[in-house]
Design a protein around this motif. Structure first.
Motif, mmCIF file in Angstrom:
data_model
loop_
_atom_site.group_PDB
_atom_site.id
_atom_site.type_symbol
_atom_site.label_atom_id
_atom_site.label_comp_id
_atom_site.label_asym_id
_atom_site.label_seq_id
_atom_site.Cartn_x
_atom_site.Cartn_y
_atom_site.Cartn_z
ATOM 1 N N ALA A 228 0.816 -1.209 0.000
ATOM 2 C CA ALA A 228 0.000 0.000 0.000
ATOM 3 C C ALA A 228 0.850 1.261 0.000
ATOM 4 N N GLU A 229 1.950 1.239 0.715
ATOM 5 C CA GLU A 229 2.825 2.405 0.836
ATOM 6 C C GLU A 229 4.115 1.972 1.500
ATOM 7 N N PRO A 230 5.149 2.838 1.475
ATOM 8 C CA PRO A 230 6.399 2.488 2.158
ATOM 9 C C PRO A 230 6.178 2.284 3.656
ATOM 10 N N VAL A 231 7.067 1.502 4.244
ATOM 11 C CA VAL A 231 7.065 1.305 5.689
ATOM 12 C C VAL A 231 8.346 1.927 6.244
ATOM 13 N N VAL A 232 8.183 2.743 7.266
ATOM 14 C CA VAL A 232 9.309 3.474 7.854
ATOM 15 C C VAL A 232 9.725 2.785 9.148
ATOM 16 N N VAL A 233 10.993 2.442 9.231
ATOM 17 C CA VAL A 233 11.555 1.790 10.407
ATOM 18 C C VAL A 233 12.496 2.762 11.102
ATOM 19 N N THR A 234 12.297 2.949 12.391
ATOM 20 C CA THR A 234 13.147 3.821 13.192
ATOM 21 C C THR A 234 13.889 2.984 14.219
ATOM 22 N N LEU A 235 15.213 3.112 14.223
ATOM 23 C CA LEU A 235 16.057 2.403 15.176
ATOM 24 C C LEU A 235 16.638 3.397 16.177
ATOM 25 N N PRO A 236 16.692 3.036 17.453
ATOM 26 C CA PRO A 236 17.196 3.966 18.467
ATOM 27 C C PRO A 236 18.713 3.999 18.529
ATOM 28 N N ASP A 237 19.246 4.988 19.210
ATOM 29 C CA ASP A 237 20.669 5.039 19.511
ATOM 30 C C ASP A 237 20.949 3.989 20.577
ATOM 31 N N ALA A 238 21.789 3.029 20.264
ATOM 32 C CA ALA A 238 22.080 1.943 21.204
ATOM 33 C C ALA A 238 23.091 2.349 22.261
ATOM 34 N N ARG A 239 23.669 3.522 22.141
ATOM 35 C CA ARG A 239 24.605 4.065 23.135
ATOM 36 C C ARG A 239 25.728 3.076 23.459
ATOM 37 N N GLY A 240 26.377 2.624 22.414
ATOM 38 C CA GLY A 240 27.531 1.746 22.569
ATOM 39 C C GLY A 240 27.207 0.274 22.635
ATOM 40 N N ARG A 241 25.957 -0.084 22.838
ATOM 41 C CA ARG A 241 25.563 -1.494 22.858
ATOM 42 C C ARG A 241 25.409 -1.990 21.420
ATOM 43 N N TYR A 242 25.760 -3.240 21.178
ATOM 44 C CA TYR A 242 25.584 -3.794 19.834
ATOM 45 C C TYR A 242 24.105 -3.851 19.484
ATOM 46 N N LEU A 243 23.753 -3.273 18.341
ATOM 47 C CA LEU A 243 22.422 -3.379 17.758
ATOM 48 C C LEU A 243 22.608 -3.591 16.266
ATOM 49 N N GLY A 244 22.283 -4.769 15.804
ATOM 50 C CA GLY A 244 22.452 -5.100 14.396
ATOM 51 C C GLY A 244 21.105 -5.345 13.744
ATOM 52 N N ALA A 245 20.860 -4.666 12.634
ATOM 53 C CA ALA A 245 19.591 -4.818 11.930
ATOM 54 C C ALA A 245 19.858 -5.154 10.479
ATOM 55 N N ARG A 246 18.973 -5.969 9.908
ATOM 56 C CA ARG A 246 19.088 -6.305 8.484
ATOM 57 C C ARG A 246 17.705 -6.553 7.921
ATOM 58 N N ALA A 247 17.564 -6.324 6.621
ATOM 59 C CA ALA A 247 16.302 -6.577 5.923
ATOM 60 C C ALA A 247 16.597 -7.465 4.731
ATOM 61 N N LEU A 248 15.769 -8.509 4.557
ATOM 62 C CA LEU A 248 15.960 -9.475 3.487
ATOM 63 C C LEU A 248 14.761 -9.477 2.559
ATOM 64 N N ASP A 249 15.035 -9.666 1.252
ATOM 65 C CA ASP A 249 13.933 -9.819 0.319
ATOM 66 C C ASP A 249 13.469 -11.274 0.329
ATOM 67 N N MET A 250 12.497 -11.579 -0.512
ATOM 68 C CA MET A 250 11.916 -12.913 -0.491
ATOM 69 C C MET A 250 12.844 -13.979 -1.062
ATOM 70 N N TRP A 251 13.948 -13.569 -1.665
ATOM 71 C CA TRP A 251 14.934 -14.525 -2.165
ATOM 72 C C TRP A 251 16.072 -14.708 -1.167
ATOM 73 N N SER A 252 15.947 -14.103 0.009
ATOM 74 C CA SER A 252 16.914 -14.156 1.113
ATOM 75 C C SER A 252 18.152 -13.300 0.871
ATOM 76 N N ASN A 253 18.099 -12.389 -0.097
ATOM 77 C CA ASN A 253 19.175 -11.425 -0.277
ATOM 78 C C ASN A 253 19.025 -10.296 0.735
ATOM 79 N N VAL A 254 20.125 -9.830 1.296
ATOM 80 C CA VAL A 254 20.098 -8.693 2.212
ATOM 81 C C VAL A 254 20.001 -7.417 1.374
ATOM 82 N N ILE A 255 18.905 -6.687 1.533
ATOM 83 C CA ILE A 255 18.726 -5.449 0.773
ATOM 84 C C ILE A 255 19.162 -4.225 1.561
ATOM 85 N N TRP A 256 19.306 -4.385 2.868
ATOM 86 C CA TRP A 256 19.796 -3.281 3.707
ATOM 87 C C TRP A 256 20.323 -3.855 5.006
#
Length: 475
Positions: A112-140
């Motif tokens: 229907a429209e784009p989806v906006v994802v907001t990630l917080p400042d982890a303040r030195g803590r590890y925070l890893g995010a990834r997005a995969l398409d339906m073919w399992s490729n990492v797009i971001w």
């Protein structure tokens, strides 16, 4: 010795999937194929390897989102499901569950429209995010760019956009163009044990995933649900088991249905031509060749065996094996893509995480908790990371052993005792190695087990073949 057989040509890169990469192949005319079904076996096997990641992701999506009426363990689209407790002993779904981070997983619907994802400042803590398409490729990935560490430390806002969308995004919102309308988002936050859960949950609550219209209207949380419990929207053991149970007709019908809305990008006409030869066309009922049941069954068995076999460009050293530079962004390396989907679903890129695995000691014998082992890291050969590293023991089927109150992983976050030369010895056994070695002890199951080493935000040498994990020596 490290083995890294990079593919030198398009044909070689597919490790047996030459037709899929556009290599020359001869297909017999229909009139000569009646008595020779060898081509059917080969094309069924090649097509299974080609389509496995898409079928797995489609089943994982359906299992996670449901049909509009979310059941226990499910969450609607654009909703993250947060793991808010460490996985229990005996947990093997997904296989080899991570005890170093807590995951927030969800499926984004961009139709229907784009989806906006907001990630917080982890303040030195590890925070890893990834997005995969339906073919399992990492797009971001938050670990992308020249300085991967910066990506996981600072707050950021990303808009995932479906193909063909030409609208305008707010200022300071990063645009990511997806290849399909469904995207799997995974966010992992470093967890330092039960006493650390409050801090992790606070960061989880700060993650937002909302449609663009909600984001611009600042209707905070109206499309974001916080659900505690297992973060089980990832493509894990249940979807994998369902795919494995499909016969050829069932698998290719699932593939044809998924291809309708998820064409591979970039398009591969050779793969689609081969599927068409088998009677598999996007969005249409499958009509596999008649009179070739044995060849089809043999091809299916061959395809299943291939996806479970590490490809030639996997890295191996000192009994450990892991995926190298090409993981997460596969291009036409269908063998690697299928193996990663099978063995390590949701794999990130070389900058996200590396997971060497070992099942045998330096003498080639199966690891067993009745024995005592030592892993000796030279001072200048510790796992190369920007964030942290850890080693976890699992049963052979990937379940967590019951270690009681003892630690479940060991690594750079622990106060490890160093030798005089700066090296570190990690002791692995079912029984304590004694008080003097307790600080460096990783409890193992009583019987057979395997070890998984996780490198969070690894440095380049972890995936380019220049670093070797230390051997597991039996004492």
């Amino acid at each position: 010795m490290i083995r890294k057989s990079l593919f030198s040509t398009a044909c070689a890169s597919l490790a047996g999937l030459a037709v899929l990469a556009g290599c020359a192949a001869s297909t017999q005319p229909a009139s000569t194929q009646a008595e020779n079904h060898g081509w059917i076996k080969d094309e069924v096997a090649d097509s299974y390897v080609y389509g496995y990641p898409l079928v797995l992701m489609a089943m994982a999506h359906n299992a996670a989102v449901g049909n509009g009426d979310a059941q226990p363990g499910q969450a609607p689209a654009n909703t993250l499901r947060h793991a808010q407790a460490q996985p229990a002993a005996g947990a093997a779904n997904p296989s080899t569950p991570d005890v170093d981070t807590l995951a927030s997983n969800g499926w984004l619907d961009l139709s229907a429209e784009p989806v906006v994802v907001t990630l917080p400042d982890a303040r030195g803590r590890y925070l890893g995010a990834r997005a995969l398409d339906m073919w399992s490729n990492v797009i971001w990935s938050s670990a992308g760019g020249a300085n991967p560490r910066a990506g996981s430390a600072k707050a950021q806002t990303i808009a995932f956009v479906a193909p063909g969308w030409d609208g305008t995004l707010p200022k300071n919102v990063q645009r990511v163009d997806a290849s399909s309308v469904n995207v799997w988002l995974s966010v992992r936050i470093q967890s330092n044990g039960p006493r650390d859960l409050t801090a992790v949950k606070k960061l989880q609550r700060a993650i937002r995933a909302v449609p663009l219209s909600v984001y611009t209207g600042d209707e905070r949380g109206s499309s974001m649900a916080t659900r505690g419990g297992p973060a089980d929207t990832a493509p894990a053991a249940a979807p994998a088991a369902r795919v494995a149970a499909l016969d050829a007709n069932g698998f290719f019908n699932e593939l044809a249905d998924a291809l309708k809305d998820n064409p591979q990008s970039p398009a591969d006409p050779h793969a689609l031509k081969m599927l068409a030869d088998l009677g598999v066309k996007p969005g249409q009922p499958v009509k596999l060749p008649g009179g070739a049941a044995d060849a089809i069954a043999a091809g299916l068995a061959d395809g299943r065996a291939r996806i479970a076999t590490a490809p030639a460009n996997a890295l191996t050293a000192n009994g450990w094996s892991w995926l190298g530079d090409d993981v997460g962004r596969y291009g036409n390396d269908y063998a690697l893509r299928a193996y990663a989907a099978y063995a390590q679903p949701g794999s990130g890129t070389k900058d996200d995480e590396v997971r060497p695995t070992v099942t045998v000691d330096s003498g080639g014998q199966q690891l067993n908790g009745a024995n005592r082992y030592v892993i000796h890291f030279a001072a200048k050969a510790l796992p190369p990371v920007r964030a942290f590293w850890a080693i976890t023991a699992y049963t052979p089927d990937g379940a967590l052993p019951d270690t009681g109150e003892a630690r479940r992983s060991i690594g750079s976050r622990d106060r490890l005792r160093r030798n005089r030369d700066g090296s570190i010895d990690i002791y692995v056994s079912a029984n304590s190695p004694g008080k003097a070695r307790a600080e460096n002890w990783l409890p193992a199951p009583d019987g057979d087990f395997k070890l998984v080493m996780r490198l969070y935000e690894p440095k380049p040498e972890a995936t380019d073949g220049s670093w070797q994990p230390a051997t597991v020596e039996r004492q």
